[in-house]
Scaffold this motif. Structure first.
Motif, PDB file in Angstrom:
ATOM      1  N   CYS A  45       0.849  -1.115   0.011  1.00 36.95           N
ATOM      2  CA  CYS A  45       0.009  -0.005   0.052  1.00 36.95           C
ATOM      3  C   CYS A  45       0.717   1.356   0.093  1.00 36.95           C
ATOM      4  O   CYS A  45       1.722   1.271   0.817  1.00 36.95           O
ATOM      5  N   PRO A  46       0.667   2.121  -1.202  1.00 36.50           N
ATOM      6  CA  PRO A  46       1.679   3.320  -0.887  1.00 36.50           C
ATOM      7  C   PRO A  46       1.046   4.456   0.121  1.00 36.50           C
ATOM      8  O   PRO A  46       1.928   5.459   0.344  1.00 36.50           O
ATOM      9  N   HIS A  47       0.094   4.000   0.793  1.00 38.92           N
ATOM     10  CA  HIS A  47      -0.348   5.051   1.662  1.00 38.92           C
ATOM     11  C   HIS A  47       0.160   4.950   3.033  1.00 38.92           C
ATOM     12  O   HIS A  47       0.591   5.578   3.958  1.00 38.92           O
ATOM     13  N   GLU A  94       1.864  -1.675  -8.355  1.00 41.39           N
ATOM     14  CA  GLU A  94       2.731  -1.015  -9.148  1.00 41.39           C
ATOM     15  C   GLU A  94       3.299  -2.311  -9.989  1.00 41.39           C
ATOM     16  O   GLU A  94       3.568  -3.447  -9.689  1.00 41.39           O
TER      17      GLU A  94
END
Length: 140
Positions: A45-47, A94
């Motif tokens: 998760c990029p968050h 990604e």
């Protein structure tokens, strides 16, 4: 459905890390669509940085890749959207070989850039079956 040994062979030939070929078909006498999937079942998760395997949606689209022998190659890619189980936000996985929102692979972009440096935009466009504006977009 193609045989497993043949799919394994195509997986080896296209040489993309963490990717498996699941199917292919010919569009024309010199164009092939190769359907691939990510071998990795989780994404970060990029968050919040947590990993998740909870699929929210599947987004299939086609991207151009470098030619394979005399065949123009289109990859049918599933860029999965996952939902983080920690922060509950939805994110797209990604893929190392494609930048976000691109219709071509990174290695095709590198091939086109190299050809432009050796010749010119018009020649690179003709060789790669692209318009000059597509080549200029790759250069940007």
């Amino acid at each position: 459905m193609p045989s497993n040994p043949l799919l394994h062979f195509i997986t080896k030939v296209i040489n993309l890390e963490d990717v498996k070929v699941i199917n292919y078909h010919f569009l024309t006498d010199d164009e092939i669509v190769i359907e691939i999937e990510n071998k990795l079942k989780v994404a970060k998760c990029p968050h919040c940085g947590n990993t998740s395997d909870k699929i929210h949606q599947n987004h299939w689209y086609r991207v151009r890749d470098i030619p394979l022998s005399d065949y123009q190659v289109l990859l049918k890619v599933n860029r999965r959207q996952l939902k983080c189980q920690k922060c509950q936000k939805v994110f797209s996985e990604e893929l190392d070989f494609i930048k976000a929102r691109r219709t071509y692979t990174k290695r095709l972009a590198m091939k086109v850039i190299k050809e432009v440096l050796e010749t010119n935009v018009k020649s690179a466009a003709i060789r790669n079956r692209m318009t000059t504006s597509e080549v200029e977009t790759v250069l940007k």
